[in-house]
Design an enzyme around this catalytic site. Sequence first.
Site, PDB file in Angstrom:
ATOM      1  N   VAL A  16       1.517  17.297 -42.423  1.00  0.00           N
ATOM      2  CA  VAL A  16       2.886  17.557 -42.907  1.00  0.00           C
ATOM      3  C   VAL A  16       3.291  16.528 -43.967  1.00  0.00           C
ATOM      4  O   VAL A  16       3.902  16.868 -44.977  1.00  0.00           O
ATOM      5  CB  VAL A  16       3.895  17.561 -41.731  1.00  0.00           C
ATOM      6  CG1 VAL A  16       5.310  17.827 -42.240  1.00  0.00           C
ATOM      7  CG2 VAL A  16       3.509  18.607 -40.699  1.00  0.00           C
ATOM      8  N   LYS A  98       9.257  18.162 -32.908  1.00  0.00           N
ATOM      9  CA  LYS A  98       9.959  19.010 -31.919  1.00  0.00           C
ATOM     10  C   LYS A  98       9.904  18.445 -30.511  1.00  0.00           C
ATOM     11  O   LYS A  98      10.862  18.547 -29.754  1.00  0.00           O
ATOM     12  CB  LYS A  98       9.411  20.439 -31.926  1.00  0.00           C
ATOM     13  CG  LYS A  98       7.912  20.560 -31.747  1.00  0.00           C
ATOM     14  CD  LYS A  98       7.238  20.961 -33.017  1.00  0.00           C
ATOM     15  CE  LYS A  98       5.777  20.597 -32.974  1.00  0.00           C
ATOM     16  NZ  LYS A  98       4.950  21.414 -33.812  1.00  0.00           N
ATOM     17  N   ILE A 129      11.208  28.680 -41.796  1.00  0.00           N
ATOM     18  CA  ILE A 129      12.389  29.544 -41.577  1.00  0.00           C
ATOM     19  C   ILE A 129      13.611  28.664 -41.326  1.00  0.00           C
ATOM     20  O   ILE A 129      13.614  27.880 -40.390  1.00  0.00           O
ATOM     21  CB  ILE A 129      12.192  30.479 -40.358  1.00  0.00           C
ATOM     22  CG1 ILE A 129      10.926  31.305 -40.499  1.00  0.00           C
ATOM     23  CG2 ILE A 129      13.412  31.372 -40.163  1.00  0.00           C
ATOM     24  CD1 ILE A 129      10.606  32.158 -39.277  1.00  0.00           C
ATOM     25  N   GLU A 183      -1.465  21.736 -32.916  1.00  0.00           N
ATOM     26  CA  GLU A 183      -1.145  20.350 -32.554  1.00  0.00           C
ATOM     27  C   GLU A 183      -2.454  19.603 -32.323  1.00  0.00           C
ATOM     28  O   GLU A 183      -3.490  20.224 -32.058  1.00  0.00           O
ATOM     29  CB  GLU A 183      -0.329  20.332 -31.256  1.00  0.00           C
ATOM     30  CG  GLU A 183       0.988  21.080 -31.347  1.00  0.00           C
ATOM     31  CD  GLU A 183       1.900  20.533 -32.424  1.00  0.00           C
ATOM     32  OE1 GLU A 183       2.232  19.346 -32.368  1.00  0.00           O
ATOM     33  OE2 GLU A 183       2.248  21.281 -33.342  1.00  0.00           O
ATOM     34  N   LYS A 198      10.664  24.210 -29.168  1.00  0.00           N
ATOM     35  CA  LYS A 198      11.411  24.772 -30.301  1.00  0.00           C
ATOM     36  C   LYS A 198      12.576  25.622 -29.804  1.00  0.00           C
ATOM     37  O   LYS A 198      13.677  25.585 -30.365  1.00  0.00           O
ATOM     38  CB  LYS A 198      10.472  25.597 -31.176  1.00  0.00           C
ATOM     39  CG  LYS A 198       9.454  24.741 -31.907  1.00  0.00           C
ATOM     40  CD  LYS A 198       8.314  25.572 -32.460  1.00  0.00           C
ATOM     41  CE  LYS A 198       7.345  24.732 -33.284  1.00  0.00           C
ATOM     42  NZ  LYS A 198       6.122  25.450 -33.625  1.00  0.00           N
TER      43      LYS A 198
HETATM   44  N1  HSE Z   1       1.423  23.708 -33.870  1.00  0.00           N
HETATM   45  C1  HSE Z   1       2.623  24.245 -34.414  1.00  0.00           C
HETATM   46  C2  HSE Z   1       2.488  25.742 -34.525  1.00  0.00           C
HETATM   47  C3  HSE Z   1       2.885  23.623 -35.751  1.00  0.00           C
HETATM   48  O1  HSE Z   1       1.363  26.228 -34.457  1.00  0.00           O
HETATM   49  O2  HSE Z   1       3.488  26.429 -34.669  1.00  0.00           O
HETATM   50  C4  HSE Z   1       4.241  23.943 -36.325  1.00  0.00           C
HETATM   51  O3  HSE Z   1       5.268  23.462 -35.524  1.00  0.00           O
END
Ligand code: HSE
Length: 357
Positions: A16, A98, A129, A183, A198
Amino acid sequence: MTREKLRIGMFGYGCVGQGLHDVLNSSKGFKADIVRICVKDRTKKRRIPMEYFTYEKDDILNDPSINLVVELIDDADAAFDIVSTAMKNGKNVVTANKVMVAKHFKELVEMQEKYGVSLLYEASAGASIPIIRNLEEYYDNELLYSLRGILNGTTNYVLTLMHNQGIDYEIALNEAREKGFAESDPALDVEGWDAKYKLCIITGHAYGLFLEPEEVFHYGINHISKFDIQYAKEKGLKIKLVPYVGKTNENTITSFVLPRFISSDKYLYNVDNEYNGVITEAAFADKQFFSGKGAGGHATGSAVLSDISANSYGYRYEYKKYQQGTVSNYTRDHKIEIYLRYRDEKERELFEGIIWI
Ligand code: HSE
């Protein structure tokens, strides 16, 4: 409106972080200087000159010329330490973490108030989004009945490859990892944790409740086999991992994360690969559907850039639904029907007729 000149101290330079760097470099309108980047690994080759890097977090946290901290590391505990210290030191923060936001949600909201700083985290849910900003600004006075969607790019990528190409779960997951969607511990993705974190963040903005993630039921895709995919295909369905939050009555909401069968007439049916989708149902706006890339360095970097830019003109979340106190209760007492696969006749007899709650 005057924009504050930003001097950014960044933590982390992984997928990122590098994505953000690219996005920031190609941004025509908005400019911000990343003046220092704090990383852990001293041996890794970096794409940019080493003079940008430091291994000491205090080089950023105690530098009074740095007015924005961008936190993009993997470790949620270390991230919380960095973010809370930065806020105490009067710095605004942008994060994509998150796990950290979901686990310390209420505390982070209170710290913003206490230290008079702003914490933005659009990238933490749904990546590209802009769902949090929309919930804050567009749905601030709406009676939101429910929100559901796909909030994990990795699982959606895996399920898409299994469905469209008959690829094995493990191979598909490896591909998702190689593409930088997963991840570092992909169990967080496939077991449904990531989608749940999330969902908890979204719930804070949609309904003003800061849920403990442990309260929310989740079930991932790690038990889904080729057989299940085949079964879905035969019936013209796809399997998607769907987080849901919605009202059960005037004051109460429920939420959960479950793999679900999706028929071809539904919006989520065509949300494939690493894309995410969010469907809101509200009293006045009725049904709305958002879709965009939900994982990957550039998609996530674009959301981080949007937060950085918003920060430069003083934007902060107001947690309007929390202030309004629209919803006060959370319940897990909600019926869901689940599909059970049995391996032999004995199991079939055992499970037949059972509806699991
Ligand atoms: N591992 C997360 C996903 C990355 O696949 O959505 C983005 O938050």
